[in-house]
Scaffold this active site. Sequence first.
Site, PDB file in Angstrom:
ATOM      1  N   TYR A  52     -73.668 -18.781  11.994  1.00  9.67           N
ATOM      2  CA  TYR A  52     -72.604 -17.776  12.028  1.00  9.67           C
ATOM      3  C   TYR A  52     -73.100 -16.481  11.389  1.00  9.67           C
ATOM      4  O   TYR A  52     -73.432 -16.437  10.211  1.00  9.67           O
ATOM      5  CB  TYR A  52     -71.355 -18.264  11.306  1.00  9.67           C
ATOM      6  CG  TYR A  52     -70.630 -19.414  11.969  1.00  9.67           C
ATOM      7  CD1 TYR A  52     -70.921 -19.803  13.268  1.00  9.67           C
ATOM      8  CD2 TYR A  52     -69.642 -20.116  11.287  1.00  9.67           C
ATOM      9  CE1 TYR A  52     -70.265 -20.852  13.867  1.00  9.67           C
ATOM     10  CE2 TYR A  52     -68.970 -21.169  11.877  1.00  9.67           C
ATOM     11  CZ  TYR A  52     -69.287 -21.542  13.167  1.00  9.67           C
ATOM     12  OH  TYR A  52     -68.620 -22.597  13.749  1.00  9.67           O
ATOM     13  N   HIS A 107     -74.783 -29.490  14.156  1.00 10.02           N
ATOM     14  CA  HIS A 107     -74.018 -28.643  15.067  1.00 10.02           C
ATOM     15  C   HIS A 107     -74.152 -29.058  16.528  1.00 10.02           C
ATOM     16  O   HIS A 107     -73.273 -28.791  17.346  1.00 10.02           O
ATOM     17  CB  HIS A 107     -74.472 -27.191  14.899  1.00 10.02           C
ATOM     18  CG  HIS A 107     -73.390 -26.198  15.120  1.00 10.02           C
ATOM     19  ND1 HIS A 107     -73.487 -24.885  14.722  1.00 10.02           N
ATOM     20  CD2 HIS A 107     -72.167 -26.307  15.684  1.00 10.02           C
ATOM     21  CE1 HIS A 107     -72.395 -24.234  15.039  1.00 10.02           C
ATOM     22  NE2 HIS A 107     -71.581 -25.068  15.631  1.00 10.02           N
ATOM     23  N   SER A 136     -70.780 -32.256  15.198  1.00 16.02           N
ATOM     24  CA  SER A 136     -69.983 -31.283  15.931  1.00 16.02           C
ATOM     25  C   SER A 136     -70.553 -31.075  17.322  1.00 16.02           C
ATOM     26  O   SER A 136     -71.777 -31.093  17.509  1.00 16.02           O
ATOM     27  CB  SER A 136     -69.975 -29.944  15.168  1.00 16.02           C
ATOM     28  OG  SER A 136     -69.386 -28.916  15.938  1.00 16.02           O
ATOM     29  N   GLN A 167     -66.184 -32.725  14.764  1.00 14.98           N
ATOM     30  CA  GLN A 167     -65.433 -31.612  15.348  1.00 14.98           C
ATOM     31  C   GLN A 167     -65.407 -31.849  16.848  1.00 14.98           C
ATOM     32  O   GLN A 167     -66.357 -31.546  17.555  1.00 14.98           O
ATOM     33  CB  GLN A 167     -66.079 -30.274  14.986  1.00 14.98           C
ATOM     34  CG  GLN A 167     -65.827 -29.893  13.541  1.00 14.98           C
ATOM     35  CD  GLN A 167     -66.188 -28.444  13.254  1.00 14.98           C
ATOM     36  OE1 GLN A 167     -66.282 -27.617  14.154  1.00 14.98           O
ATOM     37  NE2 GLN A 167     -66.384 -28.128  11.993  1.00 14.98           N
ATOM     38  N   ALA A 197     -57.899 -22.592  21.122  1.00 12.41           N
ATOM     39  CA  ALA A 197     -58.690 -22.248  22.309  1.00 12.41           C
ATOM     40  C   ALA A 197     -59.066 -20.777  22.313  1.00 12.41           C
ATOM     41  O   ALA A 197     -58.865 -20.062  23.287  1.00 12.41           O
ATOM     42  CB  ALA A 197     -57.932 -22.625  23.581  1.00 12.41           C
ATOM     43  N   ALA A 201     -52.367 -18.856  22.003  1.00 14.77           N
ATOM     44  CA  ALA A 201     -51.575 -18.123  21.019  1.00 14.77           C
ATOM     45  C   ALA A 201     -50.888 -16.908  21.613  1.00 14.77           C
ATOM     46  O   ALA A 201     -50.155 -16.208  20.927  1.00 14.77           O
ATOM     47  CB  ALA A 201     -52.472 -17.675  19.861  1.00 14.77           C
TER      48      ALA A 201
END
Length: 293
Positions: free
Chosen positions: A59, A145, A175, A201, A212, A217
Site C-alpha cells: 500500500y 497477500h 488474503s 480475507q 465493493a 454505497a
Amino acid sequence: MPTVEYRTLGRTGLKSPRANSVEHQNGLYPWVLDEEPSIEIMKAAWDLGINTIDTANIYSNGESGRLIGKFIKKYNIPLQQIVIAAKCHSLVAHDPSIQAFAVPGITDLPEYVNQSGLSRAAIFNAVDASVERLDIPYIDLLQIHRFDPSVTPEKTMKALHDLVQSGEVHYIGASSMRCWHFAMLNEVAARNGWTKFVSMQNESLPRGGARAAGVLARPVGTETARLNTPKGTARVEELSKKKDCKMSQIALAWVAANVESPIIGANSVQRLQESIVKDIELTQEEMEYLEEL
C-alpha cells in the site's frame, strides 16, 4: 457517539471490532487522502473503539505503514491495545510513484531480488521492512497477500511458523487466494505441527472490500473519482430507504452477517462513524433478497 461491537477472531481469543479500520493511503490514486486527514481518521477510529488497522507492505509502496507508525507515535497508542494487520507478497518499489506490478521484469533487478513472493527470504525481508516502517517491534496479524505457486507450501508455512515462534509475528492469515490454496497451506502446517492460519480475507466478498469499492454505497449511476456504479445495486438502495439508513450501512450489515470482522475504508470521519452498524440488522428474507443479485 457510536461505539463498536467486538467479536473474537476465529478461535484465537483475539478481540476485533465488527468493523475494522483500513488505512490505504496512496498518492497514485485520486480518491485517497494525504497524511494529515489519514491520521485524523485513524484517531477518530481509535476514539470510537476501533482497535484494528489493516494494511499491506504494497500500500503506497510502504507509505501506508509509515503513516500508521506516525499515528501510533503521535498519540502514544499502547501496543497492547491495538491490533496491526499487515501483508506480504508483493514488491515494494523504492520510488513511491512506481507501481511495481505494472513494470515488467522489475523483480529481476538486483535491488529487488528476493523482495517479493513467499520464499523464506522474501517473507523475512518483507516483515523486517514492515516492522521498520510501522516503527513497532512486532506485527499482530501477518497475512500472505497472494498465493505463490513458485514456492513449495512447506517453505512458506515453515517461514511463517518461525516468525511466530520468534515473536516478530503473533498470528498468521491469508488474503485473496483460492479456497483450495488456503486449505492446502493450512493442511501442510497442521501435518507438520506448525502455526496455522487464523483468518482469511475472503475472495468471495464483493471486489474492493465490504462495500465493493463504494459500489454498494451509492445509487445506480453515481460517478466518483474511483469508478462508476454499475446496475444491480437497486436492492441495496431500496432497503436503505426502507430502514432509513445509508446504502453503505446495508452493505456492511450484510457483510457483518457473513464474516467476523469486515474491513472498511473511510475517507472522512462522518463515513467512519456511519460504518458502525451494530444497530442495523437484516432479516433472513432481506439477506436472501440481496443475495439473489
